[in-house]
Design an enzyme around this catalytic site. Structure first.
Site, PDB file in Angstrom:
ATOM      1  N   HIS A 301      14.038  -3.276  -4.705  1.00  0.00           N
ATOM      2  CA  HIS A 301      13.556  -1.939  -4.328  1.00  0.00           C
ATOM      3  C   HIS A 301      14.692  -0.962  -4.063  1.00  0.00           C
ATOM      4  O   HIS A 301      14.552  -0.056  -3.223  1.00  0.00           O
ATOM      5  CB  HIS A 301      12.628  -2.030  -3.114  1.00  0.00           C
ATOM      6  CG  HIS A 301      11.441  -2.915  -3.322  1.00  0.00           C
ATOM      7  ND1 HIS A 301      10.487  -2.665  -4.289  1.00  0.00           N
ATOM      8  CD2 HIS A 301      11.058  -4.076  -2.692  1.00  0.00           C
ATOM      9  CE1 HIS A 301       9.568  -3.613  -4.235  1.00  0.00           C
ATOM     10  NE2 HIS A 301       9.885  -4.474  -3.301  1.00  0.00           N
ATOM     11  N   HIS A 328       8.768  -3.493   3.132  1.00  0.00           N
ATOM     12  CA  HIS A 328       8.867  -3.398   1.668  1.00  0.00           C
ATOM     13  C   HIS A 328       9.818  -4.424   1.054  1.00  0.00           C
ATOM     14  O   HIS A 328       9.421  -5.169   0.156  1.00  0.00           O
ATOM     15  CB  HIS A 328       9.268  -1.984   1.263  1.00  0.00           C
ATOM     16  CG  HIS A 328       8.940  -1.630  -0.153  1.00  0.00           C
ATOM     17  ND1 HIS A 328       7.749  -1.992  -0.758  1.00  0.00           N
ATOM     18  CD2 HIS A 328       9.649  -0.940  -1.092  1.00  0.00           C
ATOM     19  CE1 HIS A 328       7.724  -1.526  -1.992  1.00  0.00           C
ATOM     20  NE2 HIS A 328       8.873  -0.898  -2.225  1.00  0.00           N
ATOM     21  N   HIS A 330      11.524  -7.859   1.091  1.00  0.00           N
ATOM     22  CA  HIS A 330      11.098  -9.100   1.735  1.00  0.00           C
ATOM     23  C   HIS A 330      12.304  -9.881   2.260  1.00  0.00           C
ATOM     24  O   HIS A 330      12.639 -10.973   1.805  1.00  0.00           O
ATOM     25  CB  HIS A 330      10.284  -9.951   0.762  1.00  0.00           C
ATOM     26  CG  HIS A 330       9.033  -9.263   0.318  1.00  0.00           C
ATOM     27  ND1 HIS A 330       8.299  -9.654  -0.782  1.00  0.00           N
ATOM     28  CD2 HIS A 330       8.370  -8.187   0.829  1.00  0.00           C
ATOM     29  CE1 HIS A 330       7.252  -8.862  -0.929  1.00  0.00           C
ATOM     30  NE2 HIS A 330       7.279  -7.963   0.035  1.00  0.00           N
TER      31      HIS A 330
END
Length: 437
Positions: A301, A328, A330
């Protein structure tokens, strides 16, 4: 000679194994399966999926679902088991999602309530009695924090570990059920978290897995908004996707990564108005939660929070936000105080804690070398605890799920910006931003 060489090989292997063992005493856990929740028929009128949240000063919202359309949105409550000295009526809703129809979803606000007090309550005049504790009105206060929960074996471990800590409220920065269009998964998630969520306030904001939009058929966040109503109206927001609340000397901003957030958006205007009302004498600490991290050295991300960061970071910095909590990604990561991409003693501490137990697994790959602002990072499941001791000091700890045992793996004392002099330095910048059209 061959025997001697063989002996040397054995010795080298033994030394190498000892070296590896010494350096790798912790092995990151593998993903666990999604919990099996076969659908069971219930009494049509019985309450289930009970959870509570703050609803303004000294008030609490009780939310639950039942299958009986005639059941009232009534909560009876009191400070003695089985003795209900007060009651309150609320509202109900329901929704359809393709071939799925939800039960009757109730939201009832009760209060005014005494601070730091145990209450017993019953929903809809029947069913089991529940027990909850209201937050304190002053320091100390402890928040449990875990994002990206899902419904796996690791989720169960995380919830069990949170249940073992003495906390007053749960903060969840997005990605709750991982229903991902399968609406029964919302129901099973509600059952999974009910033991904790019915006894302490759960304050949540949305993640990408809550969106569930279908072009031309379904708008986004319909299920989330129907089931997890937060105090957005009480905080002057027009959307359940972003709101704020005060508790025990802390002002908490719950922002929406998936709501419009540029300088012309409703969320941006609301945030400016909200920050203008913050009184640091009454709430010396300010926290912000949202889903997509702005400071992230994980390869997962990367850069997804840039647009929100560009518009809102100057606001949070000028307002002197102390700590930012996100999900968001992990994995776990904690920064030092940072702003505009570099360390800054007057910026917030950013903490990514999207490691609650999701089924997608951990994000193991990090960018090297580590950015100078990154203080600690590790890809493991776990939860955080934030104890705000007084107006000047807070203690943060992160507890990894190590073989189903909560192991404290990162900890730090954080000094508030109000006590460091940063807030006074920023008064002019804050006024300038808040007065801008």
């Amino acid at each position: 000679m061959e025997l001697k060489m063989a002996s040397m090989k054995v010795a080298l292997i033994a030394v190498f194994a000892l070296f590896v063992t010494a350096r790798a005493d912790y092995v990151r856990p593998k993903t666990r399966k999604v919990l099996d929740w076969p659908w069971k028929s219930r009494e049509s009128s019985g309450p289930h999926q009970v959870h509570i949240s703050l609803a303004g000063d000294k008030h609490m919202r009780i939310s639950w679902i039942n299958e009986d359309g005639s059941s009232p949105s009534l909560v009876e409550y009191g400070t003695t088991p089985g003795v209900y000295t007060s009651s309150s009526h609320g509202e109900s809703t329901s929704y359809k999602y393709l071939f799925y129809r939800s039960g009757k979803i109730h939201h009832t606000v009760i209060g005014p309530l005494e601070d730091n007090t145990v209450y017993f309550y019953r929903c809809g005049r029947q069913g089991p009695e529940f027990r909850m504790k209201t937050p304190p009105s002053q320091f100390p206060i402890t928040f449990a924090v875990a994002g990206d929960l899902g419904q796996t074996g690791w989720t169960a471990s995380t919830l069990d570990h949170i249940d073992q800590c003495k906390y007053d409220m749960h903060l969840l920065p997005g990605d709750l059920s991982y229903a991902d269009y399968l609406q029964r998964r919302w129901d099973s998630f509600g059952e999974l978290v009910q033991p904790l969520a019915s006894s302490r306030p759960w304050m949540v904001t949305e993640g990408n897995h809550e969106e569930e939009s279908i072009p031309l058929l379904k708008d986004g966040f319909e299920s989330y908004n129907a089931r997890w109503k937060m105090p957005f109206e009480e905080s002057g927001s027009s959307s359940n996707l972003y709101y704020s609340f005060d508790v025990a000397g802390v002002h908490v901003l719950m922002l929406g990564s998936y709501a419009d957030h540029d300088e012309y958006s409703d969320q941006y205007r609301w945030l400016k108005d909200d920050l203008a009302k913050v009184d640091r004498k009454r709430t010396p600490w300010v926290l912000a939660l949202f889903h997509v991290p702005w400071y992230n050295s994980n390869k997962a991300h990367q850069g997804e929070g840039k647009s929100m960061m560009a518009s809102m970071e100057p606001l949070l910095y000028a307002a002197g936000v102390d700590i930012v909590l996100t999900g968001h990604v992990h994995a776990y990561e904690r920064s030092n105080r940072v702003n505009n991409g570099k360390s800054d003693p007057c910026g917030p501490v950013h903490i990514t804690i999207g490691d609650g137990g999701n089924q997608e697994g951990l994000a193991h790959r990090y960018i090297d070398p580590k950015p100078e602002w990154s203080m600690f990072r590790e890809a493991s499941f776990g939860h955080g605890e934030l104890k705000i001791a007084n107006s000047t000091h807070a203690f943060w700890s992160w507890h990894r799920n190590d073989d189903d045992e909560p192991v404290k793996s990162d900890e730090v004392w954080i000094t508030s910006l109000i006590s460091s002099g940063c807030i006074n330095e920023k008064k002019h910048d804050l006024r300038k931003i808040l007065m801008a059209p």
